[in-house]
Design a protein around this motif. Sequence first.
Motif, PDB file in Angstrom:
ATOM      1  N   LEU A  56       5.236 -27.949 -26.899  1.00  0.00           N
ATOM      2  CA  LEU A  56       5.002 -28.716 -28.139  1.00  0.00           C
ATOM      3  C   LEU A  56       4.194 -27.951 -29.186  1.00  0.00           C
ATOM      4  O   LEU A  56       3.994 -28.445 -30.291  1.00  0.00           O
ATOM      5  N   GLU A  57       3.725 -26.764 -28.845  1.00  0.00           N
ATOM      6  CA  GLU A  57       2.922 -26.000 -29.806  1.00  0.00           C
ATOM      7  C   GLU A  57       3.760 -25.671 -31.043  1.00  0.00           C
ATOM      8  O   GLU A  57       4.968 -25.489 -30.954  1.00  0.00           O
ATOM      9  N   GLN A  58       3.094 -25.592 -32.192  1.00  0.00           N
ATOM     10  CA  GLN A  58       3.764 -25.172 -33.417  1.00  0.00           C
ATOM     11  C   GLN A  58       2.916 -24.107 -34.101  1.00  0.00           C
ATOM     12  O   GLN A  58       2.506 -24.234 -35.254  1.00  0.00           O
ATOM     13  N   ASP A  59       2.633 -23.069 -33.345  1.00  0.00           N
ATOM     14  CA  ASP A  59       1.828 -21.978 -33.878  1.00  0.00           C
ATOM     15  C   ASP A  59       2.385 -20.685 -33.306  1.00  0.00           C
ATOM     16  O   ASP A  59       3.018 -20.692 -32.242  1.00  0.00           O
TER      17      ASP A  59
ATOM     18  N   ILE B   4       1.294 -28.434 -23.786  1.00  0.00           N
ATOM     19  CA  ILE B   4       0.496 -28.175 -24.985  1.00  0.00           C
ATOM     20  C   ILE B   4      -0.905 -27.840 -24.479  1.00  0.00           C
ATOM     21  O   ILE B   4      -1.291 -28.283 -23.390  1.00  0.00           O
ATOM     22  N   ARG B   5      -1.651 -27.024 -25.225  1.00  0.00           N
ATOM     23  CA  ARG B   5      -2.988 -26.653 -24.769  1.00  0.00           C
ATOM     24  C   ARG B   5      -3.827 -27.892 -24.488  1.00  0.00           C
ATOM     25  O   ARG B   5      -4.017 -28.705 -25.379  1.00  0.00           O
TER      26      ARG B   5
END
Lengths: 193, 661
Positions: B580-583, B555-556
């Motif tokens: 894990l990103e959601q974008d 994740i960032r």
Amino acid sequence: MKHLPKIIFLLAALSLLGMFIAPIWRISLLAPQYPQQLTMYIWINQITGDEAGTLQNINILNHYVGMKEINPDSIPELVYFPKIILGMAALGLVFALINNKKFWIAWVVILSILGILGIYDFYLWLYDYGHNLSPEAAIKVPGMAYQPPLIGTKMLLNFKASSWPHWGSAFIVTAMLGAAYAVYLKGKLKKQV
Amino acid sequence: MRSTTAIFSTLLIASLFVYSGCGNGGNGSGAIGTSSAAEKVYVAPGEYDSYYEFFSGGFSGQVTVHGLPSGRLLKIIPVFSVDAETGYGFNEETKPMLMTTYGFIPWDDAHHPKLSQTNGVHDGKFLFINGNNTPRIARIDLRYFETTEIIQIPNSGGCHASPYPTQNTEYLVAATRFSVPTPQEDVPLDQESYKKNFKGTFTFITGGEEPGNMDIAFQILVPGYDYDKTHSGKGVSHGWSFFTSYNVEQANTLKEKNASQYDKDYIAAVNWKKAEEYIKQGKFHEWPSEYYHNYYDEKTQTATATKKKGVKVLIPSECPGIVYYLPTPKSPHGVDVDPTGKFIVGSGKLSADLTVHSFEKMLAAIEAENFDEVIDGIPVLNFDAIHAGTVSSGGLGPLHTEFDGRGHGYTSFFISSEVVKWSLDNFEVVDRIPAYYSIGHLSIPGGGSMKPWENGKYLIAMNKITKDRYLPTGPELAHSAQLYDISGDKMELLLDFPTMGEPHYAQGILASVIKDSQVKFYKLEENEHPHKALNENETRIERNGNEVHIYMTMIRSHFAPDNIEGIKVGDKVYFHVTNLEQDWDVPHGLAVMGARTSEILVMPGQTETLVWEPQAEGVYPFYCTDFCSALHQEMQGYVRVSPKNSNVKIKWSLDDEVHEL
């Protein structure tokens, strides 16, 4: 005609429940990389985004400048504000039945004070998020705070932050104005009699 | 004085011609009215193209997606070839996609992209494409623009006439390009053996409508010719599929001469509804042929390769009425069916002419048993009885025809390097325009279906020779494509653009049909990958003998964990990494120093696996390969590799959180 003020007061009190069906505030972040904006909705009892991942995405951006994570579970207001609103609606119901103008005036005054306190509390949260920054932040801009405006628009680094009331707020305003009108109408009817 | 003026004016006019005609080196742009052409293809920054155009990559094995009318490259979709950029065919999840009965094959030759159809119209759900070398058909899911299914075709020696779905994608079809002993056996290669032992097959594949269940419905055993192109019937001809053949001579050597001797070869007309009846009656032979079915499940984000056994084979001499031969001049390449389904157009690639057969006349000839001869149980219909007309083109080497839905056919001419427009009413040529150079297929978006989009607005030429069209780039050149406006009476050249690999064919679809159904990222809560880690608390390391499984997240802008110890020389280390990103558009990559594989490029919400077998002790950095954020360069970590017999314990950490096994 005789029951009209009571009915209006009753409806005004019940309209508070509308605060559960729509957000009361919205904060949007606009940047070139986010042409659709990141929009966060603040409800009386929860915080949501325009998409499921919005809150996570805002938190990811915020952590670079050291802002605290927005975690709805750690905001007690989201638990007790709903109780206050339900309490005020119930109190309104009782006061409508009592059908006494003085009680009604008291209700409007209490609700107005609560409303102002609510906005002040919201301001304090915004201030805290914007100023209480981690000293270990990766990006530190001297003199910069990241507090979004209470109402209006402000540039925060590359983001244009906009903060405006949302539909849920209309219900508390309706409740106040409706109850005040009921008080006025009741007084007017009494004079006519 | 008067004559001087005349000379000057002539010079002036001549110079204008020279000026407008020599826009690009020696060969002329070919575009009429450059500024109006520029306006027609200009897509302003931030605006969208109105079409997706899917090009086959030919020997690249992939599919490329361009926007029209700009010609801009939007995406390369890996299909039959491994792709180090995305990890396709390198990561554990997609390796099974390229399994065959011959083992893992990292390449194929991708030829004909065809969109799925509902009621004869492109529905925008899937794109199918054939692998020519090791016979296969792949499905690309147009919600993801990813290859999600590949089926191998047994009893076939090359899959060229494919996949050309039927009107409602009931079947995808395939024919063998090179006839081979069927089933395979060890036989001599002489002329006698060829005629005796070599056979072809037509294959019908079900399961195209929904993902996950593609299978061989049946195969038809046919004489040993070369089968070239195909089209399934539509409208009145729904229920039939057509395949061109060449080498009816059954030459076994120097085919460029020996397979080009007869005046006519055949278009095979297959009545697949009749074939279905024979299958129901049990009139098939069950052959123990083996083939692979590979399916990538978007939920588990993992492909499985399944070996299957057994196909149903129909033999025409035992099943009258399933195959007829339509005599067609000069080694026809394309066989194309007009939007009404009434006309079957054969392009005799060694001649000047197109032969148009009438479907109604064909049915009448079958009814009247107007047969010239019968070959292996397949009646050859009388040419004059089925012939609707001939387009005398004036060109040479017709290959492929598409339609505008306004009563015109457009045919590519390889040898004379041009597109010829002709009328379906009287088979007269109405317009022609050069292609640069030696056009193979052409594509009108929707022009092979019952509904050409926007009544046939654009035509793309895919050319086999590039020469001087672009800035020179050494010996190997990108193949050229040209975009024409065909909405008016005269065709107009608008644009010339390079393509990837060797595009054999392309299919276009109005962007609005698919653009709103695009998946932007995988939802974490729907991730059913067996090795997922849905948050940093789920990250861990497990050791099982010399197999080490690292459950990692990204994740960032960090990996969790980012320091790993206790790995030993001789271990097989699996990095199972969940983004894990959601974008939308926040992929992270993973590369490990010295890993003898590609990177993995993990989309938001997705889990992928990179396998690394460290060979020497030391400390190995790993990092994120996709510039993800302002702190992308900091997105990195270390693995400590100890000697084989060391006692260093498995230990992993991130910041202050340290775990030990």
